[in-house]
Design a protein around this motif. Structure first.
Motif, PDB file in Angstrom:
ATOM      1  N   GLY A  36     -10.233  13.637   3.908  1.00  0.00           N
ATOM      2  CA  GLY A  36     -10.873  12.333   3.958  1.00  0.00           C
ATOM      3  C   GLY A  36     -12.199  12.179   3.253  1.00  0.00           C
ATOM      4  N   ASP A  37     -13.019  13.194   3.227  1.00  0.00           N
ATOM      5  CA  ASP A  37     -14.336  13.096   2.612  1.00  0.00           C
ATOM      6  C   ASP A  37     -14.241  13.677   1.210  1.00  0.00           C
ATOM      7  OD1 ASP A  37     -16.970  13.189   1.826  1.00  0.00           O
ATOM      8  OD2 ASP A  37     -17.650  14.429   3.489  1.00  0.00           O
ATOM      9  N   ALA A  38     -14.398  12.842   0.194  1.00  0.00           N
ATOM     10  CA  ALA A  38     -14.227  13.276  -1.192  1.00  0.00           C
ATOM     11  C   ALA A  38     -15.202  14.383  -1.583  1.00  0.00           C
ATOM     12  CB  ALA A  38     -14.379  12.088  -2.132  1.00  0.00           C
ATOM     13  N   THR A  39     -16.296  14.524  -0.863  1.00  0.00           N
ATOM     14  CA  THR A  39     -17.261  15.568  -1.192  1.00  0.00           C
ATOM     15  C   THR A  39     -16.954  16.879  -0.477  1.00  0.00           C
ATOM     16  OG1 THR A  39     -18.767  14.924   0.583  1.00  0.00           O
ATOM     17  CG2 THR A  39     -19.069  13.850  -1.549  1.00  0.00           C
ATOM     18  N   SER A  40     -15.939  16.905   0.386  1.00  0.00           N
ATOM     19  CA  SER A  40     -15.644  18.097   1.187  1.00  0.00           C
ATOM     20  C   SER A  40     -14.642  19.050   0.557  1.00  0.00           C
ATOM     21  CB  SER A  40     -15.121  17.692   2.564  1.00  0.00           C
ATOM     22  OG  SER A  40     -16.127  17.022   3.272  1.00  0.00           O
ATOM     23  N   ALA A  41     -13.916  18.598  -0.453  1.00  0.00           N
ATOM     24  CA  ALA A  41     -12.904  19.446  -1.074  1.00  0.00           C
ATOM     25  C   ALA A  41     -12.582  18.928  -2.467  1.00  0.00           C
ATOM     26  CB  ALA A  41     -11.637  19.479  -0.223  1.00  0.00           C
ATOM     27  N   GLU A  42     -12.041  19.826  -3.280  1.00  0.00           N
ATOM     28  CA  GLU A  42     -11.630  19.440  -4.626  1.00  0.00           C
ATOM     29  C   GLU A  42     -10.537  20.381  -5.106  1.00  0.00           C
ATOM     30  OE1 GLU A  42     -14.740  20.808  -7.663  1.00  0.00           O
ATOM     31  OE2 GLU A  42     -15.811  20.868  -5.752  1.00  0.00           O
ATOM     32  N   ARG A  43      -9.724  19.904  -6.043  1.00  0.00           N
ATOM     33  CA  ARG A  43      -8.677  20.739  -6.645  1.00  0.00           C
ATOM     34  C   ARG A  43      -9.220  21.260  -7.958  1.00  0.00           C
ATOM     35  NH1 ARG A  43      -3.438  19.955  -9.719  1.00  0.00           N
ATOM     36  NH2 ARG A  43      -2.014  21.475  -8.828  1.00  0.00           N
ATOM     37  N   THR A  44      -9.100  22.562  -8.180  1.00  0.00           N
ATOM     38  CA  THR A  44      -9.616  23.164  -9.398  1.00  0.00           C
ATOM     39  C   THR A  44      -8.595  23.063 -10.521  1.00  0.00           C
ATOM     40  OG1 THR A  44      -8.765  25.358  -8.828  1.00  0.00           O
ATOM     41  CG2 THR A  44     -10.999  24.802  -8.051  1.00  0.00           C
ATOM     42  N   ILE A  51     -12.627  24.147  -0.554  1.00  0.00           N
ATOM     43  CA  ILE A  51     -13.062  23.390   0.614  1.00  0.00           C
ATOM     44  C   ILE A  51     -14.511  23.766   0.882  1.00  0.00           C
ATOM     45  CG2 ILE A  51     -12.669  22.931   3.065  1.00  0.00           C
ATOM     46  CD1 ILE A  51      -9.727  23.805   2.542  1.00  0.00           C
ATOM     47  N   HIS A  52     -15.368  22.771   0.902  1.00  0.00           N
ATOM     48  CA  HIS A  52     -16.793  22.996   1.134  1.00  0.00           C
ATOM     49  C   HIS A  52     -17.025  23.011   2.647  1.00  0.00           C
ATOM     50  CE1 HIS A  52     -17.018  22.211  -3.121  1.00  0.00           C
ATOM     51  NE2 HIS A  52     -16.550  20.998  -2.940  1.00  0.00           N
ATOM     52  N   LEU A  54     -19.435  24.638   6.158  1.00  0.00           N
ATOM     53  CA  LEU A  54     -20.810  24.981   6.523  1.00  0.00           C
ATOM     54  C   LEU A  54     -21.148  26.413   6.132  1.00  0.00           C
ATOM     55  CD1 LEU A  54     -21.037  23.313  10.045  1.00  0.00           C
ATOM     56  CD2 LEU A  54     -22.025  22.507   7.898  1.00  0.00           C
ATOM     57  N   GLU A  55     -20.147  27.286   6.041  1.00  0.00           N
ATOM     58  CA  GLU A  55     -20.355  28.678   5.658  1.00  0.00           C
ATOM     59  C   GLU A  55     -20.304  28.881   4.157  1.00  0.00           C
ATOM     60  OE1 GLU A  55     -17.928  27.910   8.075  1.00  0.00           O
ATOM     61  OE2 GLU A  55     -19.361  28.237   9.676  1.00  0.00           O
ATOM     62  N   GLY A  56     -20.094  27.822   3.393  1.00  0.00           N
ATOM     63  CA  GLY A  56     -19.991  27.913   1.937  1.00  0.00           C
ATOM     64  C   GLY A  56     -18.618  27.467   1.462  1.00  0.00           C
ATOM     65  N   ASP A  57     -18.405  27.562   0.166  1.00  0.00           N
ATOM     66  CA  ASP A  57     -17.130  27.148  -0.421  1.00  0.00           C
ATOM     67  C   ASP A  57     -16.065  28.196  -0.133  1.00  0.00           C
ATOM     68  OD1 ASP A  57     -18.448  24.972  -1.396  1.00  0.00           O
ATOM     69  OD2 ASP A  57     -18.484  25.654  -3.475  1.00  0.00           O
ATOM     70  N   MET A  58     -14.880  27.711   0.289  1.00  0.00           N
ATOM     71  CA  MET A  58     -13.743  28.591   0.564  1.00  0.00           C
ATOM     72  C   MET A  58     -12.556  28.086  -0.248  1.00  0.00           C
ATOM     73  SD  MET A  58     -14.181  29.039   4.675  1.00  0.00           S
ATOM     74  CE  MET A  58     -13.247  30.553   4.779  1.00  0.00           C
ATOM     75  N   THR A  59     -11.819  28.998  -0.864  1.00  0.00           N
ATOM     76  CA  THR A  59     -10.694  28.625  -1.717  1.00  0.00           C
ATOM     77  C   THR A  59      -9.376  28.757  -0.969  1.00  0.00           C
ATOM     78  OG1 THR A  59     -11.880  29.356  -3.691  1.00  0.00           O
ATOM     79  CG2 THR A  59      -9.499  29.145  -3.882  1.00  0.00           C
ATOM     80  N   ALA A  60      -8.569  27.716  -1.048  1.00  0.00           N
ATOM     81  CA  ALA A  60      -7.200  27.743  -0.525  1.00  0.00           C
ATOM     82  C   ALA A  60      -6.275  27.987  -1.710  1.00  0.00           C
ATOM     83  CB  ALA A  60      -6.855  26.433   0.167  1.00  0.00           C
ATOM     84  N   ASP A  61      -5.654  29.161  -1.731  1.00  0.00           N
ATOM     85  CA  ASP A  61      -4.685  29.494  -2.767  1.00  0.00           C
ATOM     86  C   ASP A  61      -3.326  28.910  -2.395  1.00  0.00           C
ATOM     87  OD1 ASP A  61      -6.558  31.191  -4.171  1.00  0.00           O
ATOM     88  OD2 ASP A  61      -6.203  32.702  -2.623  1.00  0.00           O
ATOM     89  N   TRP A  62      -2.409  28.918  -3.332  1.00  0.00           N
ATOM     90  CA  TRP A  62      -1.053  28.455  -3.065  1.00  0.00           C
ATOM     91  C   TRP A  62      -0.478  29.258  -1.911  1.00  0.00           C
ATOM     92  CZ3 TRP A  62       1.893  27.403  -8.251  1.00  0.00           C
ATOM     93  CH2 TRP A  62       1.092  26.637  -9.091  1.00  0.00           C
ATOM     94  N   GLY A  72     -13.369  19.486  14.145  1.00  0.00           N
ATOM     95  CA  GLY A  72     -13.098  18.612  13.015  1.00  0.00           C
ATOM     96  C   GLY A  72     -13.363  19.247  11.667  1.00  0.00           C
ATOM     97  N   GLU A  73     -13.715  20.519  11.661  1.00  0.00           N
ATOM     98  CA  GLU A  73     -13.991  21.220  10.410  1.00  0.00           C
ATOM     99  C   GLU A  73     -12.693  21.655   9.744  1.00  0.00           C
ATOM    100  OE1 GLU A  73     -13.583  24.592  13.372  1.00  0.00           O
ATOM    101  OE2 GLU A  73     -14.054  22.477  13.410  1.00  0.00           O
ATOM    102  N   PHE A  74     -12.703  21.788   8.425  1.00  0.00           N
ATOM    103  CA  PHE A  74     -11.529  22.215   7.667  1.00  0.00           C
ATOM    104  C   PHE A  74     -11.802  23.566   7.038  1.00  0.00           C
ATOM    105  CE2 PHE A  74     -11.118  17.658   7.932  1.00  0.00           C
ATOM    106  CZ  PHE A  74      -9.762  17.479   8.132  1.00  0.00           C
ATOM    107  N   TYR A  75     -10.782  24.418   7.001  1.00  0.00           N
ATOM    108  CA  TYR A  75     -10.929  25.725   6.367  1.00  0.00           C
ATOM    109  C   TYR A  75      -9.549  26.277   6.025  1.00  0.00           C
ATOM    110  CZ  TYR A  75      -9.955  27.172  11.174  1.00  0.00           C
ATOM    111  OH  TYR A  75      -9.399  27.316  12.417  1.00  0.00           O
TER     112      TYR A  75
END
Length: 96
Positions: A36-44, A51-52, A54-62, A72-75
């Motif tokens: 929902g929040d455009a600043t919280s995640a992006e596709r590379t 996914i941005h 509180l602990e820093g950027d985390m990458t979701a691989d395939w 309500g946090e995403f990771y």
């Protein structure tokens, strides 16, 4: 002085929502819309999701799961850890 000894603990049962990322643009857009929040995640450019948190950027691989936690946090979560930690929850609509 006394020495501390480890105790035994069981993780509390918690229901989370999760979507498995399959690497497709459609699936990525579904996840980004869910977050929902455009600043919280992006596709590379290579198709992963960043996914941005509180602990820093985390990458979701395939194949990774994206989880919405209890606050309500995403990771992201690797499939093997997801399978060892979570099981399908009953559908609340069927419990009524």
């Amino acid at each position: 002085m006394t020495s501390a000894k480890p105790g035994r603990y069981v993780k509390r049962p918690v229901v989370v929502e999760a979507i498995q990322y399959d690497g497709s643009l459609t699936n990525a857009l579904d996840i980004l819309d869910w977050i929902g929040d455009a600043t919280s995640a992006e596709r590379t450019a290579d198709g992963n999701l960043v996914i941005h948190t509180l602990e820093g950027d985390m990458t979701a691989d395939w194949g990774d799961f994206v989880i919405r936690g209890v606050q309500g946090e995403f990771y992201p979560c690797k499939p093997s850890i997801f399978a060892a930690t979570y099981q399908p929850a009953p559908d609340p609509a069927q419990e009524a």
